[in-house]
Design a protein around this motif. Structure first.
Motif, mmCIF file in Angstrom:
data_model
loop_
_atom_site.group_PDB
_atom_site.id
_atom_site.type_symbol
_atom_site.label_atom_id
_atom_site.label_comp_id
_atom_site.label_asym_id
_atom_site.label_seq_id
_atom_site.Cartn_x
_atom_site.Cartn_y
_atom_site.Cartn_z
ATOM 1 N N ARG A 1 0.832 -1.209 0.000
ATOM 2 C CA ARG A 1 0.000 0.000 0.000
ATOM 3 C C ARG A 1 0.864 1.254 0.000
ATOM 4 N NH1 ARG A 1 -5.810 -0.467 3.013
ATOM 5 N NH2 ARG A 1 -6.340 -2.604 2.402
ATOM 6 N N GLU A 2 2.013 1.191 0.671
ATOM 7 C CA GLU A 2 2.891 2.356 0.737
ATOM 8 C C GLU A 2 3.462 2.709 -0.637
ATOM 9 O OE1 GLU A 2 3.064 -0.287 2.786
ATOM 10 O OE2 GLU A 2 2.087 0.749 4.473
ATOM 11 N N GLU A 3 3.645 1.709 -1.491
ATOM 12 C CA GLU A 3 4.234 1.932 -2.808
ATOM 13 C C GLU A 3 3.286 2.675 -3.732
ATOM 14 O OE1 GLU A 3 6.518 2.148 -6.100
ATOM 15 O OE2 GLU A 3 7.208 1.570 -4.105
ATOM 16 N N ARG A 4 1.986 2.548 -3.524
ATOM 17 C CA ARG A 4 1.022 3.147 -4.441
ATOM 18 C C ARG A 4 1.307 4.608 -4.732
ATOM 19 N NH1 ARG A 4 -4.991 4.797 -2.703
ATOM 20 N NH2 ARG A 4 -3.677 6.330 -1.617
ATOM 21 N N ASP A 5 1.578 5.398 -3.720
ATOM 22 C CA ASP A 5 1.765 6.837 -3.907
ATOM 23 C C ASP A 5 3.200 7.226 -4.250
ATOM 24 O OD1 ASP A 5 -0.913 7.168 -3.349
ATOM 25 O OD2 ASP A 5 -0.584 7.488 -1.205
ATOM 26 N N LYS A 6 4.050 6.220 -4.470
ATOM 27 C CA LYS A 6 5.443 6.499 -4.815
ATOM 28 C C LYS A 6 5.684 6.516 -6.323
ATOM 29 C CE LYS A 6 7.338 4.591 -0.514
ATOM 30 N NZ LYS A 6 8.227 3.562 0.081
ATOM 31 N N ASN A 7 4.672 6.097 -7.103
ATOM 32 C CA ASN A 7 4.812 6.153 -8.558
ATOM 33 C C ASN A 7 3.559 6.794 -9.144
ATOM 34 O OD1 ASN A 7 2.887 3.843 -9.587
ATOM 35 N ND2 ASN A 7 4.092 2.885 -7.950
ATOM 36 N N LYS A 8 3.702 7.404 -10.303
ATOM 37 C CA LYS A 8 2.619 8.189 -10.897
ATOM 38 C C LYS A 8 1.525 7.339 -11.533
ATOM 39 C CE LYS A 8 4.136 12.146 -9.631
ATOM 40 N NZ LYS A 8 3.382 12.904 -8.583
ATOM 41 N N LEU A 9 1.714 6.028 -11.581
ATOM 42 C CA LEU A 9 0.651 5.167 -12.083
ATOM 43 C C LEU A 9 -0.220 4.652 -10.939
ATOM 44 C CD1 LEU A 9 2.457 3.095 -14.879
ATOM 45 C CD2 LEU A 9 0.935 5.063 -15.121
ATOM 46 N N TYR A 10 0.149 4.967 -9.700
ATOM 47 C CA TYR A 10 -0.583 4.553 -8.502
ATOM 48 C C TYR A 10 -0.755 3.032 -8.442
ATOM 49 C CZ TYR A 10 -1.468 9.499 -7.819
ATOM 50 O OH TYR A 10 -1.295 10.857 -7.628
ATOM 51 N N MET A 11 0.344 2.332 -8.769
ATOM 52 C CA MET A 11 0.363 0.878 -8.673
ATOM 53 C C MET A 11 1.121 0.475 -7.404
ATOM 54 S SD MET A 11 1.021 -0.408 -12.609
ATOM 55 C CE MET A 11 0.134 -1.965 -12.434
ATOM 56 N N PRO A 12 0.551 -0.391 -6.566
ATOM 57 C CA PRO A 12 1.210 -0.802 -5.319
ATOM 58 C C PRO A 12 2.253 -1.894 -5.532
ATOM 59 C CG PRO A 12 -0.942 -1.823 -5.476
ATOM 60 C CD PRO A 12 -0.814 -0.923 -6.669
ATOM 61 N N ASP A 13 2.989 -1.788 -6.619
ATOM 62 C CA ASP A 13 4.035 -2.753 -6.977
ATOM 63 C C ASP A 13 5.010 -2.012 -7.879
ATOM 64 O OD1 ASP A 13 5.639 -4.673 -8.177
ATOM 65 O OD2 ASP A 13 4.004 -6.059 -8.627
ATOM 66 N N ALA A 14 6.218 -1.722 -7.370
ATOM 67 C CA ALA A 14 7.188 -0.917 -8.107
ATOM 68 C C ALA A 14 7.583 -1.561 -9.428
ATOM 69 C CB ALA A 14 8.433 -0.681 -7.248
ATOM 70 N N GLY A 15 7.779 -2.873 -9.433
ATOM 71 C CA GLY A 15 8.172 -3.563 -10.652
ATOM 72 C C GLY A 15 7.102 -3.497 -11.720
ATOM 73 N N ALA A 16 5.848 -3.721 -11.315
ATOM 74 C CA ALA A 16 4.734 -3.659 -12.259
ATOM 75 C C ALA A 16 4.572 -2.241 -12.792
ATOM 76 C CB ALA A 16 3.449 -4.132 -11.589
ATOM 77 N N ALA A 17 4.777 -1.245 -11.941
ATOM 78 C CA ALA A 17 4.637 0.151 -12.359
ATOM 79 C C ALA A 17 5.660 0.495 -13.433
ATOM 80 C CB ALA A 17 4.797 1.077 -11.161
#
Length: 366
Positions: free
Chosen positions: A171-187
């Motif tokens: 859940r923390e990852e969601r707001d860390k990328n501009k695609l709002y995906m809770p998975d950095a690799g998938a984003a």
């Protein structure tokens, strides 16, 4: 125009057009005494506003909200809460080329058939910009729900065919990328897919997932106003959404009852389910567990690739749509889904207050 109001107890009415002076909403039914200010609403609007990244339209709108009524000395008064968001970057000339052309994938044709005219400047009332008003209302609903420990969390579950890996869900990852995906690799993989589509003058779609945590059992009505039915109406009212499912959704059609049925167990005096294939509802009412649903979002219809269409006079033509458009709608729609889920939940939470005599007795006992 009918149909601009949603909800029975927590009622939201939106108004305005994409290229008008402003857009906004009126929230009626919010209880008095809720601490509220523009600072509580702006963060959610910032998640939806354009110009955040290369994945969104570059229309430079700040989407600054102004509360016009219903709040006094930092608290709601119980009267209608009116909010306004100014439109400051209308480039209506960008749409002059399609003034007499029906854009594929848009509401141009149906709007004109219904009303006899249409506002071709960005779609007018049918524009996705209308959702900013929903987000402002959703921010109030989210704060109301927080008073009772209820939290709504939406996210990009799939974009351009790239899905979040459950093993890497954060859940923390969601707001860390501009695609709002809770998975950095998938984003990262999805971002490459979006760029490839944009390079081909095309667009992509995806799926938004949403959790509602902290719900008591019993929200929703057993017949027409089922929790899942109201959620479906709310989510499908978002212009880009083309599908809705809760729990196992369509996959439930391939399961056996022995698997799809959620069992119950008593753990230290607390009754809970042993699984959640139903998505947190039973018989149209919340069952006390986590609600989970998904929304399918179509690709952005405004693309520069040549498409076949007709003019308002019926002439067959081709069109290439230029201007400031999102190559993918999903990221900005995440907070819209979250807002509509919060509004629906708030409405049913207030409706549930009169379901039992014992509840009214707690309020009015002498």
């Amino acid at each position: 125009m009918a149909g601009s109001t949603f909800g029975s107890y927590f009622r939201v009415t939106t108004w305005g057009e994409s290229h008008g002076t402003s857009i906004g909403c009126i929230v009626d039914g919010c209880p008095a005494g809720l601490e509220l200010g523009e600072a509580d609403i702006q963060p959610m609007l910032d998640r939806r506003k354009p110009g955040q990244s290369q994945f969104t339209t570059q229309r430079p709108e700040s989407d600054t909200v102004h509360i016009l009524s219903g709040v006094f000395e930092g608290k709601t008064t119980g009267t209608p809460i009116a909010m306004e968001i100014a439109n400051t970057s209308q480039r209506s000339a960008d749409y002059s080329q399609i003034a007499k052309v029906y854009r594929p994938g848009h509401a141009d044709y149906t709007f004109q058939q219904k009303y006899g005219f249409r506002d071709y400047r960005g779609g007018g009332r049918s524009s996705g910009r209308e959702t900013a008003a929903r987000v402002a209302a959703g921010a109030i609903a989210a704060k109301l729900l927080a008073q009772f420990g209820i939290c709504v969390f939406a996210y990009s579950e799939r974009i351009a065919g790239v899905s979040v890996d459950p093993e890497h869900f954060s859940r923390e990852e969601r707001d860390k990328n501009k695609l709002y995906m809770p998975d950095a690799g998938a984003a990262e993989e999805a971002a490459a897919a979006v760029e490839a589509a944009r390079a081909d003058t095309d667009s992509v779609g995806g799926i938004i997932g949403c959790f509602i945590d902290g719900l008591p059992a019993g929200l929703g009505e057993p017949v027409f106003d089922k929790f899942d039915a109201k959620l479906a109406q709310a989510i499908l009212s978002i212009g880009a959404v083309k599908g809705f499912e809760i729990g196992e959704g369509f996959d439930a059609a391939d399961l056996r009852g022995s698997i799809d049925n959620d069992g119950f167990e008593n753990v230290d005096g607390v009754i809970r389910k042993t699984s959640d294939h139903s998505g947190g509802t039973l018989g149209g009412m919340s069952d006390g567990g986590q609600v989970y649903f998904r929304a399918a979002v179509k690709p952005t219809p405004s693309i520069a690739k040549q498409q076949r269409t007709v003019t308002t006079e019926g002439e067959n033509v081709t069109i290439s749509i230029h201007g400031r458009h999102d190559p993918v709608i999903v990221p900005r729609a995440v907070v819209v889904v979250e807002s509509m889920a919060a509004i629906t939940t708030s409405d049913l939470l207030l409706a549930n207050a009169s379901a039992k005599l014992s509840s009214l007795d707690k309020i009015y006992q002498r």
